[in-house]
Design a protein around this motif. Structure first.
Motif, PDB file in Angstrom:
ATOM      1  N   PRO A 100       0.828  -1.222   0.000  1.00  0.00           N
ATOM      2  CA  PRO A 100       0.000   0.000   0.000  1.00  0.00           C
ATOM      3  C   PRO A 100       0.854   1.259   0.000  1.00  0.00           C
ATOM      4  O   PRO A 100       1.992   1.280   0.489  1.00  0.00           O
ATOM      5  CB  PRO A 100      -0.808  -0.134   1.299  1.00  0.00           C
ATOM      6  N   SER A 101       0.268   2.313  -0.542  1.00  0.00           N
ATOM      7  CA  SER A 101       0.929   3.622  -0.574  1.00  0.00           C
ATOM      8  C   SER A 101       0.301   4.499   0.499  1.00  0.00           C
ATOM      9  O   SER A 101      -0.933   4.654   0.554  1.00  0.00           O
ATOM     10  CB  SER A 101       0.761   4.260  -1.958  1.00  0.00           C
ATOM     11  N   LEU A 102       1.112   5.054   1.379  1.00  0.00           N
ATOM     12  CA  LEU A 102       0.645   5.890   2.477  1.00  0.00           C
ATOM     13  C   LEU A 102       1.061   7.333   2.241  1.00  0.00           C
ATOM     14  O   LEU A 102       2.136   7.598   1.696  1.00  0.00           O
ATOM     15  CB  LEU A 102       1.220   5.399   3.812  1.00  0.00           C
ATOM     16  N   SER A 103       0.210   8.260   2.678  1.00  0.00           N
ATOM     17  CA  SER A 103       0.521   9.684   2.542  1.00  0.00           C
ATOM     18  C   SER A 103       0.088  10.418   3.809  1.00  0.00           C
ATOM     19  O   SER A 103      -0.892  10.028   4.467  1.00  0.00           O
ATOM     20  CB  SER A 103      -0.192  10.278   1.326  1.00  0.00           C
ATOM     21  N   LEU A 104       0.794  11.447   4.160  1.00  0.00           N
ATOM     22  CA  LEU A 104       0.511  12.245   5.353  1.00  0.00           C
ATOM     23  C   LEU A 104       0.797  13.701   5.033  1.00  0.00           C
ATOM     24  O   LEU A 104       1.896  14.031   4.576  1.00  0.00           O
ATOM     25  CB  LEU A 104       1.365  11.775   6.536  1.00  0.00           C
ATOM     26  N   ALA A 139      -4.320  12.064   6.619  1.00  0.00           N
ATOM     27  CA  ALA A 139      -3.571  10.878   6.196  1.00  0.00           C
ATOM     28  C   ALA A 139      -4.393  10.113   5.178  1.00  0.00           C
ATOM     29  O   ALA A 139      -5.629  10.161   5.193  1.00  0.00           O
ATOM     30  CB  ALA A 139      -3.241   9.995   7.406  1.00  0.00           C
ATOM     31  N   GLY A 140      -3.699   9.428   4.299  1.00  0.00           N
ATOM     32  CA  GLY A 140      -4.370   8.658   3.258  1.00  0.00           C
ATOM     33  C   GLY A 140      -3.609   7.391   2.939  1.00  0.00           C
ATOM     34  O   GLY A 140      -2.406   7.279   3.200  1.00  0.00           O
ATOM     35  N   ALA A 141      -4.334   6.423   2.404  1.00  0.00           N
ATOM     36  CA  ALA A 141      -3.725   5.150   2.011  1.00  0.00           C
ATOM     37  C   ALA A 141      -4.422   4.633   0.772  1.00  0.00           C
ATOM     38  O   ALA A 141      -5.641   4.811   0.606  1.00  0.00           O
ATOM     39  CB  ALA A 141      -3.817   4.116   3.136  1.00  0.00           C
ATOM     40  N   SER A 142      -3.643   4.009  -0.115  1.00  0.00           N
ATOM     41  CA  SER A 142      -4.218   3.450  -1.336  1.00  0.00           C
ATOM     42  C   SER A 142      -3.469   2.180  -1.700  1.00  0.00           C
ATOM     43  O   SER A 142      -2.272   2.044  -1.422  1.00  0.00           O
ATOM     44  CB  SER A 142      -4.129   4.466  -2.485  1.00  0.00           C
ATOM     45  N   TRP A 143      -4.185   1.269  -2.318  1.00  0.00           N
ATOM     46  CA  TRP A 143      -3.581   0.004  -2.740  1.00  0.00           C
ATOM     47  C   TRP A 143      -4.395  -0.565  -3.886  1.00  0.00           C
ATOM     48  O   TRP A 143      -5.631  -0.567  -3.848  1.00  0.00           O
ATOM     49  CB  TRP A 143      -3.524  -0.983  -1.587  1.00  0.00           C
TER      50      TRP A 143
END
Length: 318
Positions: A100-104, A139-143
């Motif tokens: 997964p790709s995480l962003s903050l 915060a965000g997450a994508s996969w």
């Protein structure tokens, strides 16, 4: 609704195992079961085998010192090593797509209204405005599941490219080592030739002096003197030419170890006395260890994986 959701969840492993595009198969060549000639055998690629300090068979300390400096200083080797590191980084970047790709993100702002906004101690009661600070944190997450094997094919392509870069690095190192050893042995041959020509010139100079004395005594012709002088001058010219060739070889060695020619001076010496014995089976074994052949095969594998990445574009991303 529950039944359809369960079917979707159980179907995910099957979909994730689907990889579009052709699987790579090493190309085969028609090989007969037996050969008419004796001594033939089926090739067994060994490009990953370390070549080691193969030049040590000449037992020459000067050559050994130069070869060690080549591994560190040659600019072509540095470029090949950088390309290999770039290929390894591409493999890591491709493998990161599996996770997964995480962003903050965060932010801060200050706003207010009225003439006293933002002024310390100001308030609406005293006729001023109101100021406020605003802080945000998100915060965000994508996969994306690799249903069609696009990521796997990309990793396969990057890995094959890295293997090809490693083979090209080994090929560049081996070529530079062989070129340095060849130039060094030729330089020593020119040293030996120059010493031989200088001794021959000294002998021809004595012969010329004897011929001149015989001419003055009347027992030799002028043509004999001219011939002896021509022979002496020809030998001197050959000695000078050997010195020029030696300088060119010394400059070539300097470039191979990454030094300016003016900074390298190799003292004259003799050819290595130890001559290695090469068995008849070595040429075929060396052919199996050629890294350039391995690089070509792995580039074909990378191109095959790229076909799968391109075919996956026909299918939707989820």
């Amino acid at each position: 609704m529950k039944r359809s959701l369960a079917a979707l969840l159980f179907g995910l492993p099957l979909l994730s195992a689907c990889t579009v595009g052709p699987d790579y198969k090493r190309p085969s060549a028609p090989v007969p079961k037996t050969f008419k000639e004796a001594g033939w055998e089926k090739a067994r690629p060994m490009d990953a085998v370390s070549r080691g300090r193969w030049w040590a068979i000449y037992k020459d300390p000067e050559l050994d010192a130069l070869e060690r400096r080549l591994v560190v200083s040659n600019q072509n080797l540095k470029a090949a090593a950088a390309a290999y590191e770039e290929a390894r980084a591409a493999v890591s970047a491709a493998e990161a797509s599996f996770f997964p790709s995480l962003s903050l993100t965060s932010g801060a702002s200050r706003s207010g209204n009225g003439p006293g906004a933002g002024r310390k101690g100001s308030s609406s009661a005293s006729g001023g405005g109101v100021a406020a600070n605003l802080f945000t944190l998100s915060a965000g997450a994508s996969w994306a599941p690799d249903f069609w094997g696009k990521i796997r094919r990309g990793v396969e392509e990057s890995l094959a490219t890295a293997q090809a870069s490693a083979a090209e690095l080994a090929s560049a190192r081996l070529s530079a080592e062989a070129a340095l050893a060849s130039d060094y042995l030729e330089l020593r041959a020119e040293d030996s030739l120059k010493r031989l020509l200088e001794r021959a010139a000294a002998g021809y100079a004595r012969s010329l002096a004897i011929t001149r004395n015989q001419f003055h005594a009347g027992i030799a012709a002028a043509s004999d003197v001219a011939q002896a002088k021509a022979q002496l001058e020809t030998t001197k010219a050959q000695a000078i030419n050997a010195g020029v060739l030696r300088s060119n070889l010394e400059h070539a060695i300097a470039l191979l170890i990454g030094k300016p020619p003016a900074e390298l001076s190799i003292p004259p010496g003799a050819l290595p006395r130890h001559t290695p014995v090469i068995p008849s089976g070595v040429p075929s074994a060396l052919l199996e260890r050629r890294p350039d052949i391995a690089a070509a095969e792995r580039q074909m594998k990378a191109a095959n994986a790229a076909i799968g990445v391109a075919i996956s574009a026909y299918y939707p991303d989820i």
